[in-house]
Design a protein around this motif. Structure first.
Motif, mmCIF file in Angstrom:
data_model
loop_
_atom_site.group_PDB
_atom_site.id
_atom_site.type_symbol
_atom_site.label_atom_id
_atom_site.label_comp_id
_atom_site.label_asym_id
_atom_site.label_seq_id
_atom_site.Cartn_x
_atom_site.Cartn_y
_atom_site.Cartn_z
ATOM 1 N N ILE A 289 -12.134 -5.320 -11.740
ATOM 2 C CA ILE A 289 -11.684 -5.907 -10.486
ATOM 3 C C ILE A 289 -10.431 -6.749 -10.712
ATOM 4 C CG2 ILE A 289 -12.306 -7.708 -8.844
ATOM 5 C CD1 ILE A 289 -15.046 -6.473 -8.712
ATOM 6 N N ALA B 142 -8.272 -6.347 -13.120
ATOM 7 C CA ALA B 142 -7.164 -5.424 -13.393
ATOM 8 C C ALA B 142 -6.622 -4.859 -12.081
ATOM 9 C CB ALA B 142 -7.625 -4.296 -14.312
ATOM 10 N N GLY B 143 -7.545 -4.588 -11.129
ATOM 11 C CA GLY B 143 -7.111 -4.091 -9.828
ATOM 12 C C GLY B 143 -6.168 -5.056 -9.142
ATOM 13 N N SER B 144 -6.456 -6.338 -9.296
ATOM 14 C CA SER B 144 -5.604 -7.347 -8.681
ATOM 15 C C SER B 144 -4.245 -7.425 -9.369
ATOM 16 C CB SER B 144 -6.314 -8.701 -8.730
ATOM 17 O OG SER B 144 -5.437 -9.726 -8.350
ATOM 18 N N TYR B 145 -4.250 -7.441 -10.696
ATOM 19 C CA TYR B 145 -2.976 -7.489 -11.426
ATOM 20 C C TYR B 145 -2.139 -6.257 -11.118
ATOM 21 C CZ TYR B 145 -4.791 -11.392 -14.121
ATOM 22 O OH TYR B 145 -5.295 -12.603 -14.479
ATOM 23 N N ALA B 146 -2.818 -5.102 -10.993
ATOM 24 C CA ALA B 146 -2.087 -3.858 -10.758
ATOM 25 C C ALA B 146 -1.429 -3.842 -9.381
ATOM 26 C CB ALA B 146 -3.014 -2.659 -10.915
ATOM 27 N N LEU B 147 -1.866 -4.724 -8.484
ATOM 28 C CA LEU B 147 -1.203 -4.822 -7.181
ATOM 29 C C LEU B 147 -0.027 -5.793 -7.226
ATOM 30 C CD1 LEU B 147 -4.322 -4.909 -4.837
ATOM 31 C CD2 LEU B 147 -2.564 -3.146 -4.856
ATOM 32 N N ALA C 273 -0.393 -9.033 -8.382
ATOM 33 C CA ALA C 273 -0.824 -10.422 -8.247
ATOM 34 C C ALA C 273 -0.559 -11.175 -9.543
ATOM 35 C CB ALA C 273 -2.311 -10.481 -7.911
ATOM 36 N N THR D 132 -4.774 -14.180 -8.618
ATOM 37 C CA THR D 132 -6.015 -13.486 -8.949
ATOM 38 C C THR D 132 -7.183 -14.471 -9.013
ATOM 39 O OG1 THR D 132 -4.749 -11.860 -10.177
ATOM 40 C CG2 THR D 132 -7.100 -11.942 -10.625
ATOM 41 N N LEU E 62 0.625 -2.430 -17.428
ATOM 42 C CA LEU E 62 -0.719 -2.994 -17.378
ATOM 43 C C LEU E 62 -1.261 -3.248 -18.782
ATOM 44 C CD1 LEU E 62 -2.147 -3.776 -14.801
ATOM 45 C CD2 LEU E 62 -3.687 -1.856 -15.127
ATOM 46 N N ARG F 159 4.810 -3.831 -10.625
ATOM 47 C CA ARG F 159 3.423 -3.448 -10.355
ATOM 48 C C ARG F 159 3.189 -3.142 -8.889
ATOM 49 N NH1 ARG F 159 0.608 -7.536 -14.151
ATOM 50 N NH2 ARG F 159 1.086 -6.629 -16.188
ATOM 51 N N PHE G 157 -7.835 3.344 -10.505
ATOM 52 C CA PHE G 157 -8.574 3.390 -11.763
ATOM 53 C C PHE G 157 -9.679 4.447 -11.734
ATOM 54 C CE2 PHE G 157 -6.558 -0.629 -11.349
ATOM 55 C CZ PHE G 157 -6.232 -1.039 -12.628
ATOM 56 N N ASN H 131 -12.838 0.396 -7.915
ATOM 57 C CA ASN H 131 -12.995 -1.047 -8.132
ATOM 58 C C ASN H 131 -12.652 -1.856 -6.887
ATOM 59 O OD1 ASN H 131 -10.286 -0.489 -8.262
ATOM 60 N ND2 ASN H 131 -9.849 -1.871 -9.950
ATOM 61 N N PHE I 67 -12.691 -4.801 -4.301
ATOM 62 C CA PHE I 67 -12.979 -6.219 -4.459
ATOM 63 C C PHE I 67 -14.225 -6.558 -3.649
ATOM 64 C CE2 PHE I 67 -8.098 -6.592 -4.626
ATOM 65 C CZ PHE I 67 -8.095 -6.250 -5.969
ATOM 66 N N TYR J 43 -5.213 -7.520 0.875
ATOM 67 C CA TYR J 43 -5.046 -8.344 -0.332
ATOM 68 C C TYR J 43 -3.619 -8.264 -0.887
ATOM 69 C CZ TYR J 43 -6.103 -10.281 -4.959
ATOM 70 O OH TYR J 43 -6.120 -11.053 -6.092
ATOM 71 N N ILE K 4 -0.773 -11.254 -0.919
ATOM 72 C CA ILE K 4 -0.219 -11.920 -2.110
ATOM 73 C C ILE K 4 1.293 -11.769 -2.167
ATOM 74 C CG2 ILE K 4 -2.300 -11.768 -3.558
ATOM 75 C CD1 ILE K 4 -1.126 -9.396 -4.936
ATOM 76 N N ARG L 294 -5.597 0.605 -0.597
ATOM 77 C CA ARG L 294 -5.182 -0.739 -1.011
ATOM 78 C C ARG L 294 -3.858 -0.667 -1.772
ATOM 79 N NH1 ARG L 294 -9.692 -3.434 -4.517
ATOM 80 N NH2 ARG L 294 -8.644 -2.407 -6.239
#
Ligand SMILES: Nc1ncnc2c1ncn2[C@@H]1O[C@H](COP(=O)(O)OP(=O)(O)OP(=O)(O)O)[C@@H](O)[C@H]1O
Ligand SMILES: [Mg+2]
Lengths: 314, 269
Positions: A198, A200-205, A207, A212, B71, B102, B109, B113, B115, B125, B129, B178
């Motif tokens: 989860i 990683a999902g945020s960083y990949a967007l 953030a 995060t 990443l 990014r 993935f 995943n 949130f 989201y 951000i 997303r």
């Protein structure tokens, strides 16, 4: 008791061994059932006992429930001319709630903050350093907290802030330190359940780490934080010894944080040795114990409820 | 046939028509601590294509994919040599804006995943951000992204319900939505269907077919049929080396390298 596992191939075919195994299974089963039964019995007896004792104040001694709860005067030795003994416990209930909520208000941000530090900001050395500290704090007996508060905190408040030193404020501070490790360790457990995928999902967007933490990890952990704080409050509400040592044990209604006061628990521990079982004065203490029991029941249900809603989310 | 040959030459020599590549990977080495996981990878990604990465387990497909949006930076002890040029600029160069990289090079993935938030908050989201606060705009973005990810009709009545209540296939489309919500140029997908049932898988494949009109897609897959169905070009990795890259039908019908042939005929992997 247990046989070496390596010998079992031959033994398994041996009928007497089978019988023994079966017996052992039955025995183990009965043992666990018995344990559960003992626990249930203990809990039920405590509830029955506290309820019957606590309620006799109202049903046997005919005290008015409302007078008891809302009265601010506590005087077991008031003369008959003045109207006889009077038992108003509002000041103690008030003391308990004020001390509990303020302690939680201080300990929650610090506890959650250090939990985030330990898991997210410096997971390597932060946890190595702080985890033992937290465990240590949990293990310190409450008398040590009380004694330290009495020796360091009470004079400090007296000299630098005002009043006698013995005060609600001293109780709040001691309690907040006592519940800090509870809140921290439950918060750490909660934060550790947020999966790396989860994050990683945020960083990949795109953030940042702070985004995060703030927008994802904190939000995902919110029910766990509430649980942590409720556990802390339950501990604060039920703590007697340390509070009693620093709060001043005044029976009067405190009007400021620097006034001495009492909590439900401190009144019980201060007075239980001086009353005769069966008397009104003793029963009143049981009524206070009943309030504590009901409150801890409320805390437990709150935690369960939040746990359930948290599970629905994940 | 002439077309086939031309395509093969283009692939073999990385000759991209002028202005048509979005990523050029040059002499890329990657180390996990002392262990080298990628060896001198050279690969171009064309604008608007679906590029499939195949190869046996542990050959470095995921590692390679993660170098494209940096990443791997999240993993301790990773060292990278070489360049990844994004429109000509090395994303590992100095002063590069990691957030922009990014955001524009999104990632889906292997395991969905979502949130632990509502469906709406999942999609919003990314835009949030990146500074979008206006409710109307967020509403629009949520609807557009979910529509593009072919999920809108299924969830429009429960946008504020938890995303965790969706099925696995729906969750994966949610995650795609997303990513789309931040308007990426390139979408990286790491075995996006390997955790899904066949029906959800074919829906995602269909979706990829639709998305390639607007986005460039690099997809890792274990499944050679899937690569054949959905991709324009396929790159074959083995033990950290890029063995061969070619238009998908070319690679599967007339592989140039023995290793590739062995792999696609099922002799190992
Ligand atoms: N975080 C890590 N630390 C150390 N080594 C790693 C790490 N991640 C991957 N590796 C190693 O790098 C190599 C390539 O792994 P990678 O996950 O990229 O393979 P893959 O092709 O995606 O495999 P799979 O098909 O199983 O997903 C493997 O040998 C793996 O063990
Ligand atoms: Mg992989």
């Amino acid at each position: 008791m247990s046989l070496p596992a390596t010998r079992s191939p031959e033994l398994k075919t041996n009928p007497s061994h089978m019988k023994f195994e079966k017996l052992r299974g039955t025995f183990g089963y009965s043992l666990t059932i018995l344990s559960v039964f003992i626990i249930l019995l203990a809990v039920i007896s405590i509830y029955i006992f506290v309820f019957s004792k606590g309620l006799s104040t109202f049903f046997v001694d005919k005290l008015h429930l409302w007078d008891f709860l809302s009265g601010t005067e506590w005087n077991p030795t008031r003369s008959e001319e003045a109207g006889g003994p009077v038992f108003g416990v509002f000041a103690f209930i008030y003391g308990s709630f004020v001390v509990t909520f303020l302690a939680a208000a201080i300990a929650a941000p610090i506890g959650i903050g250090s939990a985030i530090f330990m898991t997210e900001i410096a997971p390597k050395w932060g946890r190595k350093l702080l985890q033992p500290v937290v465990e240590l704090l949990v293990g310190i007996p409450s008398v040590v907290y009380g004694f330290t508060g009495l020796t360091l905190l009470v004079p400090f408040i007296r000299e630098h802030i005002g009043g006698l030193g013995f005060s609600l404020l001293a109780g709040v501070i001691v309690l907040s330190i006592m519940i800090l490790p509870t809140i921290t360790s439950i918060s750490v457990d909660t934060l550790l359940t947020v999966s790396p995928e989860i994050k990683a999902g945020s960083y990949a967007l795109g953030a940042t780490r702070w985004q995060t933490i703030w927008r994802l990890i904190m939000r995902a952990s919110a029910p766990g934080f509430v649980t942590a704080v409720i556990f802390g409050m339950a501990r604060a509400f039920g703590e007697a010894l340390a509070v009693q040592m620093v709060i001043g044990n005044s029976k009067r209604m405190p009007t400021s944080l620097l006034d001495p006061g009492s909590t439900i628990t401190s009144v019980i521990t201060m007075n239980m040795g001086n009353t005769v079982p069966g008397t009104l004065e003793n029963n009143v203490l049981w009524s206070l114990a009943l309030i504590l029991l009901l409150m801890s029941t409320v805390f437990i249900f709150a935690v369960r409820l939040i746990g359930q809603r948290g599970r629905l989310m994940s | 046939m002439a077309e086939l040959k031309e395509a093969r030459d283009a692939a073999r020599y990385h000759i991209a028509p002028e202005g048509k590549t979005v990523l050029n990977v040059r002499r890329l080495n990657l180390f996990y601590g002392k262990k080298q996981a990628l060896f001198g990878v050279d690969l171009d990604v064309y604008k608007g294509e679906v590029l499939a990465l195949i190869g046996p387990s542990g050959c470095g497909k995921s590692t390679f994919l993660r170098t494209l949006n940096r990443l791997n930076d999240l993993i301790d002890g990773v060292r990278i040599e070489g360049e990844v040029l994004w429109h000509g600029e090395n994303i590992y160069g100095e002063g590069q804006d990691l957030i922009e990289i990014r955001k524009r090079i999104g990632m889906v993935f292997q395991r969905p995943n979502p949130f632990p938030l509502s469906i709406y908050d999942n999609i919003a989201y990314g835009p949030r951000i990146h500074g979008i606060k206006d409710r109307k705009r967020l509403d629009e973005i949520v609807e557009r992204s979910l529509t593009q990810a072919a999920l809108w009709d299924e969830v429009k009545d429960r946008l504020h319900a938890s995303a965790l209540g969706l099925s696995g296939g729906q969750q994966q489309r949610l995650v795609i939505a997303r990513v789309l919500a931040v308007e990426p140029e390139i979408v990286l997908m790491d075995e996006p269907t390997s955790a899904l049932d066949p029906i959800s898988t074919s829906r995602i494949e269909e979706l990829i077919g639709m998305l390639k009109k607007r986005y460039t897609i690099v997809i890792v897959t274990h499944n050679m049929q899937q690569a054949a169905r959905i991709s324009d070009r396929t790159a074959f990795f083995l033990n950290g080396y890029l063995i061969e890259v070619a238009p998908t039908p070319v690679l599967f019908q007339t592989p140039q390298k023995k290793e590739t042939e062995d792999y696609i005929t099922g002799r190992f992997g």
